[in-house]
Design a protein around this motif. Structure first.
Motif, PDB file in Angstrom:
ATOM      1  N   LEU A  13      29.701 -73.529  72.525  1.00  0.00           N
ATOM      2  CA  LEU A  13      28.804 -72.373  72.531  1.00  0.00           C
ATOM      3  C   LEU A  13      29.533 -71.115  72.086  1.00  0.00           C
ATOM      4  N   TYR A  14      30.727 -70.925  72.607  1.00  0.00           N
ATOM      5  CA  TYR A  14      31.513 -69.745  72.247  1.00  0.00           C
ATOM      6  C   TYR A  14      31.870 -69.763  70.756  1.00  0.00           C
ATOM      7  N   VAL A  15      32.366 -70.882  70.279  1.00  0.00           N
ATOM      8  CA  VAL A  15      32.748 -70.990  68.869  1.00  0.00           C
ATOM      9  C   VAL A  15      31.503 -70.910  67.985  1.00  0.00           C
ATOM     10  N   GLY A  16      30.418 -71.540  68.399  1.00  0.00           N
ATOM     11  CA  GLY A  16      29.181 -71.503  67.625  1.00  0.00           C
ATOM     12  C   GLY A  16      28.637 -70.089  67.486  1.00  0.00           C
ATOM     13  N   LEU A  17      28.675 -69.316  68.564  1.00  0.00           N
ATOM     14  CA  LEU A  17      28.204 -67.934  68.493  1.00  0.00           C
ATOM     15  C   LEU A  17      29.125 -67.068  67.640  1.00  0.00           C
ATOM     16  N   ALA A  18      30.428 -67.299  67.715  1.00  0.00           N
ATOM     17  CA  ALA A  18      31.361 -66.540  66.887  1.00  0.00           C
ATOM     18  C   ALA A  18      31.135 -66.841  65.406  1.00  0.00           C
ATOM     19  N   LEU A  52      26.316 -70.654  58.580  1.00  0.00           N
ATOM     20  CA  LEU A  52      25.183 -70.586  59.493  1.00  0.00           C
ATOM     21  C   LEU A  52      24.756 -71.989  59.921  1.00  0.00           C
ATOM     22  N   LEU A  53      24.735 -72.922  58.976  1.00  0.00           N
ATOM     23  CA  LEU A  53      24.376 -74.301  59.303  1.00  0.00           C
ATOM     24  C   LEU A  53      25.384 -74.929  60.265  1.00  0.00           C
ATOM     25  N   PHE A  54      26.670 -74.685  60.018  1.00  0.00           N
ATOM     26  CA  PHE A  54      27.689 -75.227  60.925  1.00  0.00           C
ATOM     27  C   PHE A  54      27.558 -74.625  62.323  1.00  0.00           C
ATOM     28  N   SER A  55      27.242 -73.342  62.393  1.00  0.00           N
ATOM     29  CA  SER A  55      27.096 -72.729  63.713  1.00  0.00           C
ATOM     30  C   SER A  55      25.878 -73.295  64.436  1.00  0.00           C
ATOM     31  N   PHE A  56      24.786 -73.549  63.706  1.00  0.00           N
ATOM     32  CA  PHE A  56      23.618 -74.145  64.348  1.00  0.00           C
ATOM     33  C   PHE A  56      23.902 -75.562  64.816  1.00  0.00           C
ATOM     34  N   LEU A  57      24.728 -76.298  64.072  1.00  0.00           N
ATOM     35  CA  LEU A  57      25.114 -77.639  64.529  1.00  0.00           C
ATOM     36  C   LEU A  57      25.907 -77.569  65.831  1.00  0.00           C
ATOM     37  N   LEU A  58      26.759 -76.564  65.949  1.00  0.00           N
ATOM     38  CA  LEU A  58      27.530 -76.414  67.182  1.00  0.00           C
ATOM     39  C   LEU A  58      26.640 -75.981  68.345  1.00  0.00           C
TER      40      LEU A  58
END
Length: 98
Positions: A13-18, A52-58
């Motif tokens: 969650l932290y890495v995805g939001l960053a 953005l796609l990678f962050s949504f996957l996380l």
């Protein structure tokens, strides 16, 4: 540290939001370059959307991402790094023209 299950859940969650924040900034920077008539702004936009796609996957499934966080994080940071390197060359070109 005391509860590894919480760490495995919160780290994605932290890495995805960053990465989400960096990707949104990259998309805005690409549109800002468009206003300066930089011809390759679409490449930067594509890299921002990729991040953005990678962050949504996380963020989509933190438990799944917790098992493969190293790979997803690496892909997201590589896309972000390529964006910033490419962006710096475009800024240099704008600076040289002005």
């Amino acid at each position: 540290m005391a509860n590894p299950l919480v760490s495995v859940t919160l780290l994605p969650l932290y890495v995805g939001l960053a990465i989400l924040f960096r990707s949104v900034m990259a998309i805005f920077m690409a549109f800002n370059l468009k206003s300066y008539s930089v011809p390759d702004w679409k490449n930067l936009l594509g890299l921002g959307i990729l991040g953005l796609l990678f962050s949504f996957l996380l963020l989509w499934n933190p438990v799944f991402a917790g098992l493969s966080i190293v790979y997803w994080t690496a892909f997201a940071f590589i896309a972000s790094g390529i964006f910033y390197i490419y962006f710096s060359f475009k800024l240099k070109r704008i600076h040289d023209l002005g």
